[in-house]
Scaffold this motif. Structure first.
Motif, PDB file in Angstrom:
ATOM      1  N   MET A   1      -2.530  13.160  13.653  1.00 42.59           N
ATOM      2  CA  MET A   1      -1.391  13.211  14.570  1.00 42.59           C
ATOM      3  C   MET A   1      -1.310  14.597  15.217  1.00 42.59           C
ATOM      4  O   MET A   1      -1.412  15.612  14.527  1.00 42.59           O
ATOM      5  N   LYS A   2      -1.120  14.621  16.511  1.00 43.51           N
ATOM      6  CA  LYS A   2      -1.051  15.884  17.238  1.00 43.51           C
ATOM      7  C   LYS A   2       0.355  16.466  17.115  1.00 43.51           C
ATOM      8  O   LYS A   2       1.355  15.766  17.307  1.00 43.51           O
ATOM      9  N   LEU A   3       0.442  17.756  16.806  1.00 45.97           N
ATOM     10  CA  LEU A   3       1.725  18.429  16.640  1.00 45.97           C
ATOM     11  C   LEU A   3       2.115  19.133  17.943  1.00 45.97           C
ATOM     12  O   LEU A   3       1.341  19.916  18.500  1.00 45.97           O
ATOM     13  N   ILE A   4       3.325  18.827  18.429  1.00 41.71           N
ATOM     14  CA  ILE A   4       3.847  19.426  19.654  1.00 41.71           C
ATOM     15  C   ILE A   4       5.203  20.044  19.337  1.00 41.71           C
ATOM     16  O   ILE A   4       6.067  19.391  18.739  1.00 41.71           O
ATOM     17  N   ILE A   5       5.393  21.294  19.725  1.00 37.82           N
ATOM     18  CA  ILE A   5       6.669  21.974  19.492  1.00 37.82           C
ATOM     19  C   ILE A   5       7.296  22.313  20.842  1.00 37.82           C
ATOM     20  O   ILE A   5       6.660  22.937  21.695  1.00 37.82           O
ATOM     21  N   GLU A  72      13.601  11.722  -3.219  1.00 34.31           N
ATOM     22  CA  GLU A  72      12.291  11.101  -3.441  1.00 34.31           C
ATOM     23  C   GLU A  72      11.371  11.338  -2.246  1.00 34.31           C
ATOM     24  O   GLU A  72      10.156  11.537  -2.415  1.00 34.31           O
ATOM     25  N   ASP A  73      11.951  11.343  -1.063  1.00 31.12           N
ATOM     26  CA  ASP A  73      11.152  11.607   0.134  1.00 31.12           C
ATOM     27  C   ASP A  73      10.579  13.021   0.110  1.00 31.12           C
ATOM     28  O   ASP A  73       9.440  13.249   0.530  1.00 31.12           O
ATOM     29  N   ILE A  74      11.373  13.964  -0.391  1.00 31.18           N
ATOM     30  CA  ILE A  74      10.901  15.346  -0.466  1.00 31.18           C
ATOM     31  C   ILE A  74       9.739  15.457  -1.446  1.00 31.18           C
ATOM     32  O   ILE A  74       8.762  16.174  -1.207  1.00 31.18           O
ATOM     33  N   VAL A  75       9.849  14.724  -2.556  1.00 33.23           N
ATOM     34  CA  VAL A  75       8.750  14.714  -3.530  1.00 33.23           C
ATOM     35  C   VAL A  75       7.491  14.146  -2.882  1.00 33.23           C
ATOM     36  O   VAL A  75       6.395  14.703  -3.018  1.00 33.23           O
ATOM     37  N   ASP A  76       7.640  13.031  -2.165  1.00 36.29           N
ATOM     38  CA  ASP A  76       6.495  12.433  -1.476  1.00 36.29           C
ATOM     39  C   ASP A  76       5.932  13.377  -0.420  1.00 36.29           C
ATOM     40  O   ASP A  76       4.713  13.466  -0.240  1.00 36.29           O
ATOM     41  N   LEU A  77       6.823  14.064   0.276  1.00 35.81           N
ATOM     42  CA  LEU A  77       6.397  15.018   1.298  1.00 35.81           C
ATOM     43  C   LEU A  77       5.542  16.111   0.668  1.00 35.81           C
ATOM     44  O   LEU A  77       4.507  16.501   1.209  1.00 35.81           O
ATOM     45  N   TYR A  78       5.977  16.574  -0.499  1.00 27.68           N
ATOM     46  CA  TYR A  78       5.239  17.619  -1.191  1.00 27.68           C
ATOM     47  C   TYR A  78       3.862  17.111  -1.633  1.00 27.68           C
ATOM     48  O   TYR A  78       2.854  17.803  -1.478  1.00 27.68           O
ATOM     49  N   LYS A  79       3.817  15.896  -2.123  1.00 25.39           N
ATOM     50  CA  LYS A  79       2.555  15.342  -2.607  1.00 25.39           C
ATOM     51  C   LYS A  79       1.582  15.050  -1.468  1.00 25.39           C
ATOM     52  O   LYS A  79       0.366  15.204  -1.609  1.00 25.39           O
ATOM     53  N   ASN A  80       2.126  14.598  -0.328  1.00 26.30           N
ATOM     54  CA  ASN A  80       1.272  14.176   0.783  1.00 26.30           C
ATOM     55  C   ASN A  80       0.815  15.302   1.700  1.00 26.30           C
ATOM     56  O   ASN A  80      -0.070  15.103   2.535  1.00 26.30           O
ATOM     57  N   SER A  81       1.425  16.478   1.573  1.00 27.49           N
ATOM     58  CA  SER A  81       1.011  17.609   2.397  1.00 27.49           C
ATOM     59  C   SER A  81      -0.296  18.164   1.847  1.00 27.49           C
ATOM     60  O   SER A  81      -0.357  18.638   0.713  1.00 27.49           O
ATOM     61  N   GLN A  82      -1.325  18.112   2.648  1.00 28.24           N
ATOM     62  CA  GLN A  82      -2.663  18.460   2.168  1.00 28.24           C
ATOM     63  C   GLN A  82      -2.765  19.911   1.717  1.00 28.24           C
ATOM     64  O   GLN A  82      -3.397  20.211   0.709  1.00 28.24           O
ATOM     65  N   SER A  83      -2.158  20.838   2.472  1.00 28.00           N
ATOM     66  CA  SER A  83      -2.305  22.249   2.127  1.00 28.00           C
ATOM     67  C   SER A  83      -0.978  22.916   1.803  1.00 28.00           C
ATOM     68  O   SER A  83      -0.946  24.024   1.319  1.00 28.00           O
ATOM     69  N   LEU A  84       0.128  22.210   2.074  1.00 28.84           N
ATOM     70  CA  LEU A  84       1.469  22.752   1.886  1.00 28.84           C
ATOM     71  C   LEU A  84       1.683  24.048   2.661  1.00 28.84           C
ATOM     72  O   LEU A  84       2.400  24.927   2.232  1.00 28.84           O
ATOM     73  N   ARG A  85       1.010  24.146   3.793  1.00 30.27           N
ATOM     74  CA  ARG A  85       1.276  25.215   4.730  1.00 30.27           C
ATOM     75  C   ARG A  85       2.168  24.654   5.831  1.00 30.27           C
ATOM     76  O   ARG A  85       2.294  23.439   5.970  1.00 30.27           O
ATOM     77  N   PRO A  86       2.825  25.528   6.611  1.00 34.09           N
ATOM     78  CA  PRO A  86       3.827  25.043   7.583  1.00 34.09           C
ATOM     79  C   PRO A  86       3.373  23.878   8.445  1.00 34.09           C
ATOM     80  O   PRO A  86       4.100  22.882   8.583  1.00 34.09           O
ATOM     81  N   GLU A  87       2.182  23.962   9.017  1.00 41.41           N
ATOM     82  CA  GLU A  87       1.725  22.901   9.910  1.00 41.41           C
ATOM     83  C   GLU A  87       1.555  21.582   9.169  1.00 41.41           C
ATOM     84  O   GLU A  87       1.938  20.519   9.652  1.00 41.41           O
ATOM     85  N   PRO A 127      -1.318  26.729  14.042  1.00 43.32           N
ATOM     86  CA  PRO A 127      -2.485  27.087  14.867  1.00 43.32           C
ATOM     87  C   PRO A 127      -3.027  25.985  15.759  1.00 43.32           C
ATOM     88  O   PRO A 127      -3.619  26.270  16.800  1.00 43.32           O
ATOM     89  N   THR A 128      -2.859  24.716  15.398  1.00 49.34           N
ATOM     90  CA  THR A 128      -3.407  23.640  16.228  1.00 49.34           C
ATOM     91  C   THR A 128      -2.326  22.962  17.076  1.00 49.34           C
ATOM     92  O   THR A 128      -2.606  21.993  17.774  1.00 49.34           O
ATOM     93  N   ALA A 129      -1.108  23.462  17.000  1.00 49.58           N
ATOM     94  CA  ALA A 129      -0.008  22.842  17.732  1.00 49.58           C
ATOM     95  C   ALA A 129      -0.102  23.130  19.227  1.00 49.58           C
ATOM     96  O   ALA A 129      -0.672  24.131  19.657  1.00 49.58           O
ATOM     97  N   SER A 130       0.487  22.228  20.007  1.00 51.31           N
ATOM     98  CA  SER A 130       0.668  22.457  21.445  1.00 51.31           C
ATOM     99  C   SER A 130       2.134  22.818  21.667  1.00 51.31           C
ATOM    100  O   SER A 130       3.019  22.330  20.958  1.00 51.31           O
ATOM    101  N   GLN A 186      -1.516  29.107  25.476  1.00 53.35           N
ATOM    102  CA  GLN A 186      -1.451  27.765  26.053  1.00 53.35           C
ATOM    103  C   GLN A 186      -0.046  27.197  25.867  1.00 53.35           C
ATOM    104  O   GLN A 186       0.247  26.520  24.883  1.00 53.35           O
ATOM    105  N   ILE A 187       0.814  27.489  26.813  1.00 55.76           N
ATOM    106  CA  ILE A 187       2.188  26.981  26.793  1.00 55.76           C
ATOM    107  C   ILE A 187       2.406  26.165  28.056  1.00 55.76           C
ATOM    108  O   ILE A 187       2.272  26.673  29.167  1.00 55.76           O
ATOM    109  N   ILE A 188       2.737  24.900  27.898  1.00 53.30           N
ATOM    110  CA  ILE A 188       2.968  24.020  29.044  1.00 53.30           C
ATOM    111  C   ILE A 188       4.369  24.274  29.584  1.00 53.30           C
ATOM    112  O   ILE A 188       5.356  24.137  28.857  1.00 53.30           O
ATOM    113  N   GLN A 189       4.458  24.659  30.843  1.00 54.53           N
ATOM    114  CA  GLN A 189       5.745  24.967  31.459  1.00 54.53           C
ATOM    115  C   GLN A 189       6.286  23.735  32.183  1.00 54.53           C
ATOM    116  O   GLN A 189       5.590  23.111  32.979  1.00 54.53           O
TER     117      GLN A 189
END
Length: 336
Positions: A1-5, A72-87, A127-130, A186-189
């Motif tokens: 999934m592509k991350l866009i902020i 429970e969702d937070i627990v799942d979120l923790y388990k499913n995050s591959q690196s537990l880094r912000p992205e 780092p990979t976000a748009s 790379q910031i889309i205006q």
């Protein structure tokens, strides 16, 4: 999934842009506005987050309740995050919401305007976000802020109800985004005015720059906003209200326009917004407007600080925590 902020000054049309993206492209997940993308910047980009730290960060986000997630969702979120880094955390959270919806998405949009002030820490953490920056005429932003209540702070106007404060903040933000773009970031205006006049062309341009495949992804459902934010987003899923583009001309007072144009001159010139009132006002009236605007700014600032002090009694422990927090994060915030 592509991350866009999505980055913006409040009242710049970020929710409308989000709605248009969600309505036109069913493969784009638009998250409700939350503070998580910025709160995650407290952690170093390359240091994994522990479960109790993740839970603490989520608890600090008073807007996270709009996601309707459980312990429970937070627990799942923790388990499913591959690196537990912000992205990874943001992407895992989007995956959790997509699972609740029973849908698959190619991209997720997080609305977090204030995060733009934290560049380059923002870029390092994602780092990979748009990144998309949506901007709007400073006078329209000031006008909207003056007429909008802060949803999570009853009795307070957005931008402190202070044209000086809001215009100065707008100028700093939009010129900062422009400088980053000119430096090669790379910031889309996106112009809110252009979006209202020709939404199809603007949206197509955004999608092309994001390099998203949306050939069959047409006919989304729009977005929903938290109950507490419905008053400031009443027109979120409606067609563009072009009559509001220049509504500030009949709603702002002379001194409010002069203050806005004076403090935001650099940003207005950079983005191509033409001054109007300042050109036809005499030097004496112009100076009087600025003087009154500054006095009002001092009054509004003192009122805001006093109100916050009375609302939140600060114990020694809380005061110590705030000092430590500011010392940890002051070097992250960009100085533009």
């Amino acid at each position: 999934m592509k991350l866009i902020i999505l980055l913006y000054v409040p009242r710049s049309g970020s929710t409308f842009l989000s709605s248009q993206l969600a309505k036109k492209y069913s493969n784009i997940l638009v998250m409700p506005e939350i503070r998580l993308p910025k709160l995650m910047l407290e952690k170093e980009a390359n240091v994994a987050i522990r479960y109790h730290e993740l839970k603490r960060i989520l608890e600090k986000d008073h807007q996270i309740s709009s996601l309707d997630i459980t312990e429970e969702d937070i627990v799942d979120l923790y388990k499913n995050s591959q690196s537990l880094r912000p992205e990874s955390v943001l992407l895992s959270l989007a995956g959790l919401i997509a699972q609740k919806k029973g849908r698959q998405f190619d991209a997720v949009v997080y609305k977090c305007g204030s995060a733009g002030l934290w560049w380059p820490a923002l870029k390092a953490s994602y780092p990979t976000a748009s990144f998309i920056h949506v901007h709007r005429d400073v006078r329209a932003v000031v006008n909207s802020a003056l007429h909008s209540q802060r949803p999570y702070h009853p009795g307070e106007k957005m931008g402190r109800g202070d044209p000086w404060f809001r215009a100065k903040g707008w100028n700093r933000y939009v010129t900062g985004m422009q400088k980053l773009t000119q430096a090669g970031e790379q910031i889309i205006q996106v112009s809110y005015e252009a979006l209202c006049h020709n939404p199809t062309a603007v949206l197509d341009n955004v999608i092309n720059q994001l390099k998203l495949d949306v050939g069959v992804a047409v006919g989304g459902e729009g977005i929903s906003v938290a109950t507490s934010e419905q008053d400031i987003h009443r027109n979120v899923n409606k067609p563009p209200l072009k009559g509001r583009l220049d509504a500030w001309q009949g709603e702002l007072k002379l001194w409010q326009v002069v203050v806005s144009e004076h403090l935001a001159t650099e940003g207005m010139n950079t983005l191509g917004y033409e001054k109007r009132i300042s050109k036809t006002t005499s030097a004496i009236s112009y100076s009087a407007c600025l003087f009154y605007g500054f006095i009002f700014h001092v009054y509004a600032t003192l009122k805001f600080k006093l109100s916050r002090t009375l609302k939140h009694s600060v114990s020694p422990i809380k005061l110590y925590s705030r000092i430590v927090h500011r010392l940890r994060t002051r070097n992250l915030r960009s100085r533009w």
